[in-house]
Design an enzyme around this catalytic site. Structure first.
Site, PDB file in Angstrom:
ATOM      1  CB  CYS A 114      -1.075  -0.058   1.278  1.00  0.00           C
ATOM      2  SG  CYS A 114      -0.354   0.223   2.794  1.00  0.00           S
ATOM      3  N   GLY A 115       0.290   2.562   0.357  1.00  0.00           N
ATOM      4  CA  GLY A 115       1.379   3.578   0.278  1.00  0.00           C
ATOM      5  C   GLY A 115       2.328   3.515   1.119  1.00  0.00           C
ATOM      6  CG  HIS A 120      16.682 -14.449  12.301  1.00  0.00           C
ATOM      7  ND1 HIS A 120      17.266 -13.615  13.284  1.00  0.00           N
ATOM      8  CD2 HIS A 120      17.678 -15.283  11.790  1.00  0.00           C
ATOM      9  CE1 HIS A 120      18.553 -13.798  12.888  1.00  0.00           C
ATOM     10  NE2 HIS A 120      18.897 -14.757  12.295  1.00  0.00           N
TER      11      HIS A 120
HETATM   12  C1  RB5 Z   1      -4.090   5.132   0.688  1.00  0.00           C
HETATM   13  O1  RB5 Z   1      -4.158   6.827   0.390  1.00  0.00           O
HETATM   14  C2  RB5 Z   1      -3.216   4.968   1.985  1.00  0.00           C
HETATM   15  O2  RB5 Z   1      -3.873   5.336   3.165  1.00  0.00           O
HETATM   16  C3  RB5 Z   1      -2.547   3.651   1.950  1.00  0.00           C
HETATM   17  O3  RB5 Z   1      -2.451   3.159   0.767  1.00  0.00           O
HETATM   18  C4  RB5 Z   1      -1.924   3.086   2.921  1.00  0.00           C
HETATM   19  O4  RB5 Z   1      -0.968   4.101   3.175  1.00  0.00           O
HETATM   20  C5  RB5 Z   1      -2.381   2.798   4.199  1.00  0.00           C
HETATM   21  O5  RB5 Z   1      -1.760   2.370   5.379  1.00  0.00           O
END
Ligand code: RB5
Length: 142
Positions: free
Chosen positions: A65-66, A98
């Site tokens: 994710c981001g 590990h």
């Molecule tokens: C999306 O904008 C962002 O919040 C998501 O990709 C992530 O970083 C969440 O933890």
């Protein structure tokens, strides 16, 4: 080595997901989405990947994710998952040696693309050391 790998991301990890599949064509990627940069919710993709690990669809996965944080929280809610959010190659090596991590977690907005691809290569090519680490990993099962 089983070359089947689940991969999933939200929109924040969509570009890195594509780059990983392109850089490592010898692996059999099972892409669980998302399929565009349109905004989606990271728990949906984290849970999808985690459930695939539990079901035995593939032994390992990569979730993006981001920041890496949200989808890391999501995948680790599934007991069969040992998800490791890695920001450098040392973490990638240690999470395999590990912790026998079965899911690598990356943040596209927090880790540069070159480093991220090196992390993936290390995660995919490093074996669990077993021994004393096996006892500790066993204790994580609940
Ligand atoms: C999306 O904008 C962002 O919040 C998501 O990709 C992530 O970083 C969440 O933890």
């Amino acid at each position: 080595m089983n070359k089947r790998i689940l991969i999933a991301s939200d929109h924040g990890g969509f570009t890195l997901k594509a780059a990983i599949k392109q850089k490592f064509p010898d692996f059999e990627w099972i892409d669980l989405g998302t399929d565009s940069s349109d905004s989606v919710d990271y728990p949906d993709y984290g849970f999808k990947l985690a459930k695939g690990i539990t079901s035995g669809d593939a032994p390992r996965g990569i979730a993006i994710c981001g920041s890496g944080i949200g989808i890391s929280i999501a995948v680790n809610r599934e007991p069969a998952v040992r998800g490791a959010l890695c920001t450098d190659v040392t973490m990638a090596r240690l999470c395999r040696q590990h912790n026998d991590a079965n899911v690598l977690v990356l943040g596209e907005r927090t880790t540069g693309p070159e480093t991220a691809l090196q992390i993936v290569e290390t995660f995919l090519n490093t074996e669990f050391e077993g021994g004393r680490h096996a006892r500790r990993v066993e204790k994580l099962s609940c």
